[in-house]
Design a protein around this motif. Structure first.
Motif, PDB file in Angstrom:
ATOM      1  N   ASP A 159       0.824  -1.219   0.000  1.00 14.58           N
ATOM      2  CA  ASP A 159       0.000   0.000   0.000  1.00 14.58           C
ATOM      3  C   ASP A 159       0.858   1.269   0.000  1.00 14.58           C
ATOM      4  O   ASP A 159       0.488   2.266  -0.594  1.00 14.58           O
ATOM      5  CB  ASP A 159      -1.024   0.001   1.156  1.00 14.58           C
ATOM      6  CG  ASP A 159      -0.420  -0.452   2.452  1.00 14.58           C
ATOM      7  OD1 ASP A 159       0.814  -0.442   2.566  1.00 14.58           O
ATOM      8  OD2 ASP A 159      -1.179  -0.821   3.362  1.00 14.58           O
ATOM      9  N   VAL A 160       2.023   1.185   0.652  1.00 17.97           N
ATOM     10  CA  VAL A 160       2.919   2.346   0.643  1.00 17.97           C
ATOM     11  C   VAL A 160       3.409   2.617  -0.777  1.00 17.97           C
ATOM     12  O   VAL A 160       3.404   3.744  -1.266  1.00 17.97           O
ATOM     13  CB  VAL A 160       4.130   2.114   1.578  1.00 17.97           C
ATOM     14  CG1 VAL A 160       5.158   3.229   1.420  1.00 17.97           C
ATOM     15  CG2 VAL A 160       3.670   2.009   3.018  1.00 17.97           C
ATOM     16  N   GLU A 206       1.925   1.679  -3.527  1.00 17.40           N
ATOM     17  CA  GLU A 206       0.827   2.093  -4.394  1.00 17.40           C
ATOM     18  C   GLU A 206       0.491   3.563  -4.201  1.00 17.40           C
ATOM     19  O   GLU A 206       0.304   4.315  -5.142  1.00 17.40           O
ATOM     20  CB  GLU A 206      -0.407   1.245  -4.101  1.00 17.40           C
ATOM     21  CG  GLU A 206      -1.487   1.459  -5.146  1.00 17.40           C
ATOM     22  CD  GLU A 206      -2.869   1.152  -4.650  1.00 17.40           C
ATOM     23  OE1 GLU A 206      -3.056   0.049  -4.122  1.00 17.40           O
ATOM     24  OE2 GLU A 206      -3.752   2.016  -4.792  1.00 17.40           O
ATOM     25  N   VAL A 207       0.425   3.969  -2.936  1.00 14.80           N
ATOM     26  CA  VAL A 207       0.023   5.343  -2.679  1.00 14.80           C
ATOM     27  C   VAL A 207       1.142   6.302  -3.126  1.00 14.80           C
ATOM     28  O   VAL A 207       0.868   7.392  -3.609  1.00 14.80           O
ATOM     29  CB  VAL A 207      -0.400   5.515  -1.199  1.00 14.80           C
ATOM     30  CG1 VAL A 207       0.716   6.000  -0.343  1.00 14.80           C
ATOM     31  CG2 VAL A 207      -1.609   6.407  -1.085  1.00 14.80           C
ATOM     32  N   ALA A 208       2.384   5.856  -3.025  1.00 15.06           N
ATOM     33  CA  ALA A 208       3.491   6.701  -3.489  1.00 15.06           C
ATOM     34  C   ALA A 208       3.379   6.917  -5.001  1.00 15.06           C
ATOM     35  O   ALA A 208       3.532   8.032  -5.501  1.00 15.06           O
ATOM     36  CB  ALA A 208       4.833   6.064  -3.142  1.00 15.06           C
ATOM     37  N   ARG A 209       3.058   5.857  -5.709  1.00 18.01           N
ATOM     38  CA  ARG A 209       2.868   5.987  -7.153  1.00 18.01           C
ATOM     39  C   ARG A 209       1.683   6.913  -7.434  1.00 18.01           C
ATOM     40  O   ARG A 209       1.753   7.781  -8.292  1.00 18.01           O
ATOM     41  CB  ARG A 209       2.600   4.613  -7.765  1.00 18.01           C
ATOM     42  CG  ARG A 209       3.364   4.352  -9.044  1.00 18.01           C
ATOM     43  CD  ARG A 209       3.507   2.864  -9.279  1.00 18.01           C
ATOM     44  NE  ARG A 209       2.246   2.223  -9.646  1.00 18.01           N
ATOM     45  CZ  ARG A 209       1.731   2.255 -10.875  1.00 18.01           C
ATOM     46  NH1 ARG A 209       2.347   2.873 -11.852  1.00 18.01           N
ATOM     47  NH2 ARG A 209       0.593   1.646 -11.130  1.00 18.01           N
ATOM     48  N   GLY A 210       0.627   6.720  -6.657  1.00 17.69           N
ATOM     49  CA  GLY A 210      -0.583   7.514  -6.850  1.00 17.69           C
ATOM     50  C   GLY A 210      -0.378   8.993  -6.558  1.00 17.69           C
ATOM     51  O   GLY A 210      -1.105   9.834  -7.061  1.00 17.69           O
ATOM     52  N   MET A 211       0.604   9.324  -5.716  1.00 19.15           N
ATOM     53  CA  MET A 211       0.858  10.726  -5.405  1.00 19.15           C
ATOM     54  C   MET A 211       1.820  11.368  -6.397  1.00 19.15           C
ATOM     55  O   MET A 211       2.061  12.561  -6.330  1.00 19.15           O
ATOM     56  CB  MET A 211       1.409  10.861  -3.988  1.00 19.15           C
ATOM     57  CG  MET A 211       0.355  10.602  -2.925  1.00 19.15           C
ATOM     58  SD  MET A 211       0.920  11.009  -1.272  1.00 19.15           S
ATOM     59  CE  MET A 211       2.289   9.890  -1.104  1.00 19.15           C
ATOM     60  N   GLY A 212       2.394  10.562  -7.287  1.00 16.63           N
ATOM     61  CA  GLY A 212       3.241  11.138  -8.322  1.00 16.63           C
ATOM     62  C   GLY A 212       4.730  11.018  -8.081  1.00 16.63           C
ATOM     63  O   GLY A 212       5.491  11.903  -8.464  1.00 16.63           O
ATOM     64  N   TYR A 213       5.186   9.938  -7.448  1.00 17.77           N
ATOM     65  CA  TYR A 213       6.619   9.656  -7.401  1.00 17.77           C
ATOM     66  C   TYR A 213       7.037   9.086  -8.750  1.00 17.77           C
ATOM     67  O   TYR A 213       6.329   8.245  -9.304  1.00 17.77           O
ATOM     68  CB  TYR A 213       6.937   8.615  -6.318  1.00 17.77           C
ATOM     69  CG  TYR A 213       7.087   9.176  -4.934  1.00 17.77           C
ATOM     70  CD1 TYR A 213       5.973   9.552  -4.202  1.00 17.77           C
ATOM     71  CD2 TYR A 213       8.344   9.313  -4.345  1.00 17.77           C
ATOM     72  CE1 TYR A 213       6.104  10.055  -2.924  1.00 17.77           C
ATOM     73  CE2 TYR A 213       8.479   9.828  -3.064  1.00 17.77           C
ATOM     74  CZ  TYR A 213       7.352  10.196  -2.366  1.00 17.77           C
ATOM     75  OH  TYR A 213       7.491  10.691  -1.106  1.00 17.77           O
ATOM     76  N   VAL A 239      11.649   5.833  -1.215  1.00 15.57           N
ATOM     77  CA  VAL A 239      10.650   5.007  -0.522  1.00 15.57           C
ATOM     78  C   VAL A 239      11.175   3.586  -0.321  1.00 15.57           C
ATOM     79  O   VAL A 239      11.323   3.118   0.805  1.00 15.57           O
ATOM     80  CB  VAL A 239       9.316   4.965  -1.298  1.00 15.57           C
ATOM     81  CG1 VAL A 239       8.305   4.105  -0.552  1.00 15.57           C
ATOM     82  CG2 VAL A 239       8.769   6.376  -1.494  1.00 15.57           C
ATOM     83  N   VAL A 286       2.920  11.007 -14.154  1.00 15.49           N
ATOM     84  CA  VAL A 286       3.481  11.469 -12.881  1.00 15.49           C
ATOM     85  C   VAL A 286       2.977  12.879 -12.552  1.00 15.49           C
ATOM     86  O   VAL A 286       2.534  13.154 -11.430  1.00 15.49           O
ATOM     87  CB  VAL A 286       5.031  11.421 -12.922  1.00 15.49           C
ATOM     88  CG1 VAL A 286       5.619  12.178 -11.745  1.00 15.49           C
ATOM     89  CG2 VAL A 286       5.502   9.972 -12.916  1.00 15.49           C
ATOM     90  N   ARG A 289      -0.779  12.771 -11.610  1.00 14.36           N
ATOM     91  CA  ARG A 289      -1.067  12.258 -10.263  1.00 14.36           C
ATOM     92  C   ARG A 289      -0.796  13.296  -9.184  1.00 14.36           C
ATOM     93  O   ARG A 289      -1.427  13.287  -8.133  1.00 14.36           O
ATOM     94  CB  ARG A 289      -0.235  11.002  -9.987  1.00 14.36           C
ATOM     95  CG  ARG A 289      -0.718   9.816 -10.803  1.00 14.36           C
ATOM     96  CD  ARG A 289       0.214   8.638 -10.646  1.00 14.36           C
ATOM     97  NE  ARG A 289      -0.023   7.687 -11.730  1.00 14.36           N
ATOM     98  CZ  ARG A 289       0.912   6.972 -12.308  1.00 14.36           C
ATOM     99  NH1 ARG A 289       2.178   7.075 -11.909  1.00 14.36           N
ATOM    100  NH2 ARG A 289       0.615   6.154 -13.275  1.00 14.36           N
ATOM    101  N   TYR A 341      -5.079  11.383  -3.524  1.00 15.79           N
ATOM    102  CA  TYR A 341      -5.300   9.941  -3.553  1.00 15.79           C
ATOM    103  C   TYR A 341      -5.246   9.377  -2.142  1.00 15.79           C
ATOM    104  O   TYR A 341      -4.270   9.562  -1.426  1.00 15.79           O
ATOM    105  CB  TYR A 341      -4.213   9.308  -4.435  1.00 15.79           C
ATOM    106  CG  TYR A 341      -4.412   7.844  -4.729  1.00 15.79           C
ATOM    107  CD1 TYR A 341      -5.610   7.377  -5.255  1.00 15.79           C
ATOM    108  CD2 TYR A 341      -3.393   6.936  -4.508  1.00 15.79           C
ATOM    109  CE1 TYR A 341      -5.786   6.039  -5.537  1.00 15.79           C
ATOM    110  CE2 TYR A 341      -3.548   5.592  -4.791  1.00 15.79           C
ATOM    111  CZ  TYR A 341      -4.755   5.149  -5.307  1.00 15.79           C
ATOM    112  OH  TYR A 341      -4.914   3.832  -5.596  1.00 15.79           O
TER     113      TYR A 341
END
Ligand SMILES: Nc1ncnc2c1ncn2[C@@H]1O[C@H](COP(=O)(O)OP(=O)(O)OP(=O)(O)O)[C@@H](O)[C@H]1O
Ligand SMILES: [Mg+2]
Lengths: 220, 367
Positions: A114-115, A117-124, A133, B76, B79, B84
């Motif tokens: 989940d960490v 996934e959420v990192a990807r979702g926030m735009g890393y 991460v 990127v 997002r 999210y």
């Protein structure tokens, strides 16, 4: 042997300069081996982490290197590289690889989904994800690998005495060949002490690097 | 009203699987609206949501956010402009709360000063203490973590928020608080929110519109919660909203929205005969006592036999006491648990508004 005391402190005292030299040697052989081992294992591990299919073959090769008896390995290398530091390091480095690769990949695998996934979702970006991460979160497991590799190498360095290297192993060999227990015991005790000390030191370093892992409840 | 998110004939087929996760879905979401996606497990809610920020790429169809096709954006960058939140929050265990909240502003290279101020502002909005700034996520309670997760998603003030069961991991009492808090914040911020849940009650409470999805993300009905409860379009929807449809609808109606009954009332300085007249008018054996508009309590006929004026009686407090802002469901609950047939309705503390009877509430269930 008869008439000689089991352990002669005066002999140890007389050889204190020698001990310091051997300590330096032992540390140098160990540090170079772990450092080079890490340098080689790190990119291989990242590659294996990204391209899962190569992981099994890589660990297979590293596993074979790991299981070759150290003496046999040195005997095999000596004709090519002589009784040199190079020969010693080739052996020592190859023993660290399996441990390091397993722990680096294992550490990265242990990053909670989940960490990630959420990192990807926030735009890393993938690179930020790795360095900011995944690797930081893998530090405890990677460090555990470095600790095991270091302690193992400290033990193995004594064997390299057989090819003219050896650090504290020199005393062990000396004692054995001359039936002189003081030197053997000194060599063994010093290498064990060094291993314990190195372990402690690395644990302390890890704690400094991962304050979050000590927080109540440990890693999430 | 401008459309913030549109999905046009969107299909997602995962590689290697014959099943289609999302089949030809079209949907329009207005700016400032909360749309809740509900439906059985595996019906494609998460897949639908993740296609909006391109965590999943659609097989075909077009998705636009703020008028532009998401496929034309760098994923990127896209997002970073969409908040999210996921069920397990996914706070970074190795980062302090401050660093966690600052995640997206940092990715966007905000100035340190601005990030600092923003983090503190969010802590304030979410009712989190400054003392948490230097803590790690493992040191927080479940509810605090969820709030930090939502605060983090809002940090860079994105116009759109995607929330996948954001309050799923906490117990019902904390969940209710988090829902209320989020709705409060949303009233100020007016974000466009896509919210996924399993829980029909949560959907009813949080949504401007609910989309009830079947397998393949087929929309069975998409409408305001009130409408879905009043006129479900088919059996699937009827089954999904459940047998307590009528009760659930009560949860959406505020007492202030309906006409409460006047009920028998006398002033505290009235005479006994005036009090008797008030009771008779409603065919009750009791009456409410007021002082001006202020509620004092109630007295019954036997009180009037032993006292010669209303002023000498001791009005008793009502056991079911509701405010105009409560829902009919809360009123019903209050009446049932107090084992009376009526609840007194007040506003602004103790201003008498009227009474609410069981009969009046059941009329709303039926209508
Ligand atoms: N990465 C994936 N690869 C293959 N199939 C997937 C993948 N992700 C989801 N699916 C499939 O797509 C369908 C929809 O999944 P999705 O996660 O969108 O459901 P959901 O409505 O969010 O369910 P839940 O309520 O259980 O979270 C499921 O059949 C699921 O098995
Ligand atoms: Mg889901």
């Amino acid at each position: 042997m008869s008439g000689q005391p089991f352990f002669r402190f005066d002999w140890v005292w007389d050889h204190r300069d020698d001990i310091m030299t051997r300590l330096g040697e032992h540390l140098e052989l160990t540090l170079i081996a772990v450092f080079l081992g890490f340098l080689i294992a790190f990119p291989i591990s990242l590659f294996a982490y990204r391209h899962r299919r190569v992981y099994a073959p890589i660990t297979w090769v590293a596993g074979i290197l790991y299981t070759i008896p150290s003496l046999a390995l040195f005997a095999f290398l000596a004709p090519f590289t002589g009784l040199s530091v190079t020969t010693a390091e080739m052996g020592l480095v190859s023993y660290t690889l399996l441990i390091l690769i397993r722990n680096i990949v294992g550490g990265l695998d242990g990053v909670p989904e989940d960490v990630r996934e959420v990192a990807r979702g926030m735009g890393y970006t993938p690179r930020q994800m790795l360095w900011k991460v995944e690797l930081p979160l893998a530090v405890p497991v990677i460090f555990a690998g470095v600790r095991i590799a270091t302690v193992t190498t400290i033990g193995l360095v004594t064997v390299t005495a057989l090819i003219g290297q050896g650090g504290f192993g020199y005393f062990i060999l000396q004692g054995l060949s001359r039936f002189f227990s003081t030197a053997t015991i000194l060599g063994a005790v010093l290498s064990i002490a060094l291993a314990v000390l190195a372990d402690r030191l690395l644990i302390a370093m890890e704690h400094r690097l991962t304050p979050w892992a000590r927080a109540r409840g440990g890693a999430v | 009203m401008t459309k913030m998110i549109t999905l046009d004939d969107v299909t997602k087929r995962f590689g290697g699987s014959a099943e289609v996760a999302v089949r030809g879905l079209s949907m329009e979401i207005d700016e400032g609206e909360i749309v809740v996606l509900v439906g059985p497990s595996g019906c494609g809610k998460t897949t639908t949501m993740k296609m909006i920020n391109r965590l999943i790429e659609p097989t075909s169809g077009t998705i636009t956010v703020a008028g532009s096709d998401v496929m034309r954006h760098d994923p990127v960058q896209l997002r970073r402009t969409i908040g999210y939140v996921i069920q397990n929050v996914g706070l970074m265990p190795h980062r302090t709360i401050e660093q966690n909240i600052a995640t997206v502003p940092r990715l966007l290279n905000w100035k340190a000063e601005r990030i600092r101020d923003r983090v503190r502002e969010l802590l304030d909005i979410f009712d989190l203490s400054d003392g948490l700034l230097d803590r790690y996520p493992s040191e927080l309670s479940g509810g605090q973590r969820q709030r930090v997760g939502v605060a983090r998603a809002l940090a860079a003030d994105p116009p759109v928020m995607l929330m996948d069961e954001p309050f799923g991991a906490v117990d019902p009492i904390i969940r209710a608080r988090l829902q209320d808090q989020f709705l409060d914040i949303q009233r100020q911020l007016q974000k466009t929110v896509v919210f996924v849940t399993h829980d029909i009650d949560e959907a009813i409470q949080m949504s401007d519109r609910i989309a009830i999805l079947n397998q393949g993300a087929k929309i069975e009905q998409m409408a305001a919660p009130e409408e879905i409860l009043r006129t479900p379009t088919n059996d699937f929807v009827r089954n999904f909203v459940g047998a307590e449809r009528g009760l659930r609808r009560l949860g959406l109606i505020r007492i202030a929205d309906i006409e409460v009954e006047e009920g028998p009332v006398v002033q505290s300085d009235a005479s006994v005969s005036e009090a008797r007249a008030a009771m008779e008018k409603f065919d009750f054996d009791w009456t409410t006592v007021l002082e001006g508009e202020r509620l004092l309590g109630w007295i019954d006929a036997s009180d009037l036999e032993v006292h010669d004026s209303v002023a000498k009686t001791q009005p008793r407090p009502f056991s079911a006491h509701v405010v105009a802002n409560d829902s009919l469901r809360q009123a019903l609950d209050s009446i049932v648990t107090s084992r009376t047939h009526i609840a007194v309705v007040v506003s602004d503390g103790d201003k008498y508004e009227g009474i609410l009877t069981m009969a009046r509430i059941s009329r709303e269930i039926i209508s």
